[in-house]
Design an enzyme around this catalytic site. Structure first.
Site, PDB file in Angstrom:
ATOM      1  N   TYR A   1       0.836  -1.087  -0.278  1.00 50.25           N
ATOM      2  CA  TYR A   1       0.475  -0.334   0.003  1.00 50.25           C
ATOM      3  C   TYR A   1       1.273   1.128  -0.106  1.00 50.25           C
ATOM      4  O   TYR A   1       0.386   2.516  -0.495  1.00 50.25           O
ATOM      5  CB  TYR A   1      -0.477   0.036   1.395  1.00 50.25           C
ATOM      6  CG  TYR A   1      -2.567  -0.713   0.973  1.00 50.25           C
ATOM      7  CD1 TYR A   1      -3.125  -1.112   0.282  1.00 50.25           C
ATOM      8  CD2 TYR A   1      -1.973  -1.975   2.065  1.00 50.25           C
ATOM      9  CE1 TYR A   1      -3.916  -1.635  -0.389  1.00 50.25           C
ATOM     10  CE2 TYR A   1      -3.153  -2.471   1.824  1.00 50.25           C
ATOM     11  CZ  TYR A   1      -3.998  -2.983   1.040  1.00 50.25           C
ATOM     12  OH  TYR A   1      -5.379  -3.502   0.634  1.00 50.25           O
TER      13      TYR A   1
ATOM     14  N   GLU B   1      -4.216 -29.925  11.747  1.00 54.11           N
ATOM     15  CA  GLU B   1      -4.430 -28.314  10.652  1.00 54.11           C
ATOM     16  C   GLU B   1      -5.745 -27.234  10.500  1.00 54.11           C
ATOM     17  O   GLU B   1      -4.917 -26.057   9.142  1.00 54.11           O
ATOM     18  CB  GLU B   1      -4.912 -29.743   9.410  1.00 54.11           C
ATOM     19  CG  GLU B   1      -4.972 -28.832   7.509  1.00 54.11           C
ATOM     20  CD  GLU B   1      -5.697 -29.710   6.416  1.00 54.11           C
ATOM     21  OE1 GLU B   1      -5.244 -29.492   5.597  1.00 54.11           O
ATOM     22  OE2 GLU B   1      -5.788 -31.265   7.341  1.00 54.11           O
TER      23      GLU B   1
ATOM     24  N   ASP C   1      -6.011 -34.056   7.859  1.00 54.70           N
ATOM     25  CA  ASP C   1      -7.133 -34.500   6.653  1.00 54.70           C
ATOM     26  C   ASP C   1      -7.477 -35.739   5.276  1.00 54.70           C
ATOM     27  O   ASP C   1      -5.677 -35.415   5.752  1.00 54.70           O
ATOM     28  CB  ASP C   1      -8.068 -33.305   5.961  1.00 54.70           C
ATOM     29  CG  ASP C   1      -8.636 -32.849   6.221  1.00 54.70           C
ATOM     30  OD1 ASP C   1      -9.086 -33.179   7.665  1.00 54.70           O
ATOM     31  OD2 ASP C   1      -9.176 -31.586   6.068  1.00 54.70           O
TER      32      ASP C   1
END
Length: 968
Positions: A716, A796, A848
């Site tokens: 920015y 996770e 997972d």
């Protein structure tokens, strides 16, 4: 208001700052805003940066903000003793009575509705309990009924369930197929009658409604699939013999390309659409045998029994197969059409793709090679559905530049050798020479009088050496436009992240499949102009399993010189879209010494198949030079930056060389993904140079003032950045050139991931205690780590950490829980590495069961490609996979397995080609299971039936087993 204004002013009133908004950016209309708010009760200041809320440190409380930093300030009255309240102001009585009546009516309706809904919920709860208590079937000898699991779930969850719907578990015969056993439950007769009486619906499926027809069909399909696979397998070697010309017992014609695909394809359980018509490619529009005029045969003869087998399979899918015995005649109509084309005096050698015999005293014309190829396909009756070539005018105009109407392709290079003109072997040109007679025929065919690009041989007086070699120059009209060609080639030489096609050829030119290439003989590899030959060879090794010492690379029939493996691709004239042929030198060696040497197939793709000289080169070869960044002190960084400006690294080069951030490979010697020390000319060198110059000044001023900043804030601060990724790339350029980490530059990323457990540390001179409440993982430097935990648990997702935190798992098991927030950031990986090096704690990963979960563990163990520059300071070895694993699938309730998407399958296949993943057999087996079954699952599935199962049962038992292994 009049009364207040008429009162005398009160100058003794005091105001204090209650909140303010800080702005980052060069202008008010864009940038980033951060709010600071003071708690009235405690006096603590809080910092609100988007969704990240943190306490302002003690140092920031006394910090003075300039008017350029603060965008908005809000104050409140500090001394309230002077504020008088006027209690005489009241609401009119009729308004007050109306409000009271309205409130009473609303409260009454609310209480009635609340009682009704609570009563309905209680009634439904009792109903569910009552039915489920009677639902179990004590003995299979008792009568029972089948009910759909999907309907049973919505009945238990919804307040107003729908009618019973068993259509999902009903076969076409109106009974229960055995294939639906996982989608239904048994109910006792009493429970079924209760539900049927209240909700209705159906169909009614009792214990006697098992479908024997479906059972028989299933058994027949299994037997048919086994028979079909065995039959296909028995003919597979015969098919290869036919393609190699080793079988002479042919009776029927089939398409050669169809037979090749049939041979290399996976064997399905039944005939499929892919193998539906073995003669479609050799059948003309008149349903006759297509004439064979191509240089490569389009059809082959197969034995009688083989034909009957494939004919039967093809007819079972599509009953439209044309049979061509060996004595079939070619279609006379198509033959006449083919030979009619040459009545227009078109050159037969030009059509067949043969080289035109060149004469020094003749005139020639240049046409695009791609256009000639389209023309050949268009007039060839063997090629179906070919594209119509552009008109001759369009083809010739495409060779001329718009600015100067000159030729934008260089003519081919010629060599005069022993009085014969030939093309130079290294000449790769997009133009083809044709005779003047062929050019006139083309103009007549397209009814045009275009001038064309003529070509004559130049310097004829210097061509009297009949027994030597000399180069022949071609003079064209119009002339070659060197300025436009130079501009075109400048873009060609600076390509980045583009694809090249790599084709693997084995044996005597026949393409075969490789197990590591998953039956593919070609692939697209993403490379850049600065990619080294070494990196390209490593990518080919990963995909095709051919060690780099045995690779023979060719482009356009010319072998690529591989004496210097760190030569860039652009120096080897390899550009975006090029086609590279790869051969295995082992195949050449086996073909030459077939009787004396045998290469065991099990060792293919390893150095055990290399010859002695190859292995000697491997043992003597040094590992490639790569970046190895380190944590530097502010003084060391400032000295490097000052030296950088003194030596004029930026200003002295009109085109600025920057590190190549895409040249990353896995080096087994160091055990992680590294970034090769290669440099490239930036495609926008002037803009890159100025942005690096600005960034260096910003970093220097921040280090001197002991200030830090974020990657997002830097984006920015400069309006010339087109994206946040561009500003991050500039920072990485500087880190590579100074060979230091981002933290050494006082530049940090946004925080991701949380930590909770027996851990304290110091961050920005404040003690952070993680023992009771989860804390965001800081992106800056943390010190004074302290813990008495027994192990570290990586999860996770943040929601899993929150679930375990609610169950006080970190307290009862004395551990540290860290969430990676998906793919771990550098801050998360840095914290895990610090804890491992400092305390040597065992680390367990809970992710997972999908490709993304395994990729998280790979990032911790070997690093990632995006952070290849910093991996040496981030990797952590020895992380144990706790779950979810393939063996846990049997523990999951019904319906918890999810379908793999095409993106998941592609990711899993790509991961299997990575050498670091192939080092872990457990990862490889899991990925292969996912690809084969197209299934995956998530950690949340472990809590589907019991929300506390994960914390109370699964994790304690698994961690106990692994802790015993760790102790041993």
């Amino acid at each position: 208001m009049r009364r207040i204004l008429s009162e005398p002013s009160q100058p003794e009133l005091l105001y204090e700052l209650s909140s303010f908004v800080q702005h980052y950016g060069n202008a008010v209309d864009h940038g980033h805003y951060v709010a600071h708010i003071k708690d009235e009760n405690t006096g603590q200041w809080w910092r609100f940066n988007d969704k990240i809320v943190t306490k302002d440190s003690q140092s920031s409380l006394t910090k003075t903000f300039s008017s350029e930093d603060v965008y908005l300030m809000m104050y409140r009255v500090k001394d309230t003793n002077h504020i008088e309240r006027d209690d005489n102001i009241c609401v009119p009585s009729h308004y007050f009575e109306e409000i009271q009546t309205s409130n009473a009516t609303y409260q009454k309706k609310y209480n009635q509705r609340k009682e009704k809904e609570l009563s309905l919920i209680n009634e439904r709860t009792e109903e569910v309990r009552s039915v489920l208590s009677e639902a179990s079937v004590q003995s299979l000898s008792q009568p029972f009924f089948w009910i759909s699991c999907d309907w049973l779930r919505q009945w238990a969850k919804n307040v107003t369930p729908s009618a019973i719907d068993n259509t999902a578990i009903t076969c076409s015969h109106g009974k229960v197929p055995v294939s639906k056993v996982t989608s239904m439950k048994r109910l006792s007769s009493k429970a079924w009658e209760t539900l049927l009486e209240k909700y209705g619906g159906g169909p009614k499926l009792s214990h006697e409604d098992c479908c024997l027809d479906c059972l028989k069909e299933g058994a027949q399909n299994v037997m048919s699939a086994d028979t079909y696979r065995d039959r296909r397998e028995s003919f597979k070697q015969l098919a290869w013999d036919i393609l190699d010309g080793k079988n002479e017992d042919g009776k029927y014609y089939v398409s050669r390309s169809w037979l090749l695909q049939w041979s290399i394809g996976e064997i399905p359980d039944a005939p499929s659409e892919a193998n539906s018509n073995p003669t479609s490619d050799i059948t003309c529009s008149h349903r006759q045998l297509l004439p064979e005029h191509a240089t490569v045969p389009k059809r082959v003869l197969v034995p009688k029994d083989f034909w009957h087998s494939i004919y039967k399979d093809a007819n079972s899918v599509k009953n439209d197969v044309v049979t061509f015995p060996s004595d079939s005649k070619e279609c006379l109509v198509c033959c006449r059409n083919f030979f009619d084309m040459f009545q227009k005096k078109l050159s037969m050698s030009l059509f067949m793709g043969k080289c035109v015999k060149l004469n020094l005293n003749s005139s020639y014309f240049l046409v695009p090679t791609s256009w000639i190829s389209k023309w050949r396909n268009y007039i060839n009756p063997d090629v179906k559905n070919s594209d119509t070539p552009e008109t001759l005018n369009v083809a010739i105009n495409s060779l001329l530049c718009e600015k100067h109407a000159r030729l934008i392709e260089r003519p081919p290079e010629l060599i005069l050798s022993f009085g014969v003109l030939t093309l130079r072997e290294s000449s790769a040109c997009g133009l083809t020479l044709i005779t003047e007679e062929d050019w006139k025929c083309f103009c007549k065919e397209w009814d045009t009088e275009i001038q064309g690009v003529s070509a004559e041989f130049e310097n004829m007086d210097n061509m009297n050496n009949e027994f030597g070699n000399c180069q022949v120059l071609i003079k064209t009209c119009p002339e070659v436009c060197e300025s436009c060609i130079g501009e075109k080639e400048s873009h060609k030489f600076h390509y980045c992240n583009e694809d090249i096609c790599v084709i693997f050829v084995r044996g005597k030119g026949r393409r075969e499949h490789s197990s590591k290439a998953e039956f593919n003989s070609s692939t697209n590899l993403e490379v850049s102009a600065s990619t080294s030959l070494y990196t390209l060879k490593m990518l080919i090794w990963d995909y095709f399993g051919v060690v780099k010492e045995n690779q023979i690379l060719e482009k356009g029939g010319i072998t690529i010189d591989n004496s210097d493996e760190y030569t860039t691709l652009v120096d080897l004239n390899i550009f975006a879209g090029d086609q590279i042929i790869v051969r295995d030198s082992d195949d050449e060696l086996v073909n030459e010494k077939k009787d004396t040497q045998y290469t065991e197939e099990g060792y293919r793709g390893t150095l055990l198949t290399s010859n002695v000289s190859s292995q000697g080169r491997t043992s003597m070869q040094k590992p490639p030079n790569h970046f190895n960044v380190q944590d530097l002190s502010p003084r060391e960084v400032l000295e490097s930056i000052d030296q950088f400006f003194v030596e004029g690294h930026i200003s002295q080069y009109p085109e600025f060389a920057v590190p190549s951030l895409t040249d990353h490979i896995y080096l087994k010697e160091v055990g992680h993904i590294v970034l090769l020390k290669r440099f490239m000319i930036s495609p926008s060198s002037r803009g890159t140079k100025s942005l690096i110059h600005w960034m260096l000044h910003k970093i220097r001023s921040n280090l001197r003032a002991n200030r830090s900043t974020t990657l997002r804030a830097l984006y920015y601060m400069n309006t010339f950045f087109t994206s946040e990724s561009q500003s991050t790339t500039i920072v990485d350029y500087i880190a590579a050139m100074l060979e230091c980490t981002r933290t050494s530059l006082n530049i940090y990323a946004a925080p991701t991931g949380y930590v909770i457990g027996d851990l304290t540390f110091v961050y920005k001179n404040e003690i952070v205690d993680c023992r009771r409440v989860e804390k965001p993982i800081p992106t800056g430097v943390i010190t004074d780590l302290r813990t008495e935990a027994d192990y570290i648990l990586l999860v996770e997702k943040d929601c899993i950490l929150a679930r375990l935190s609610d169950d006080d798992f970190h307290i009862s098991h004395k551990c540290i829980i860290i969430s990676s927030h998906g793919r771990p950031s550098m801050a998360v990986r840095g914290l895990v590495r610090s804890l491992k090096l400092r305390f040597q704690l065992p680390i367990f990963a809970l992710v997972d069961f999908d490709p993304a979960g395994i990729d998280i563990m790979v990032s911790f163990e070997y690093g990632s490609k995006n952070s290849a520059l910093y991996n040496s300071n981030l990797i952590t070895k020895g992380i144990k996979w706790l779950g979810v694993k393939q063996g846990d699938i049997q523990l999951l309730p019904d319906g918890c397995m999810l379908e793999m998407t095409e993106k998941n399958l592609k990711a899993a296949k790509e991961m299997l080609r990575q050498p670091q993943i192939r080092e872990n057999s457990e990862w490889v087996k899991s990925l292969m299971w996912m690809i084969k079954n197209k299934k995956k699952t998530r950690i949340d599935a472990l809590t589907a039936d019991n929300i506390s199962y994960l914390a109370n049962t699964y994790l304690p038992s698994r961690i106990s087993e692994m802790m015993n292994e760790f102790g041993e």
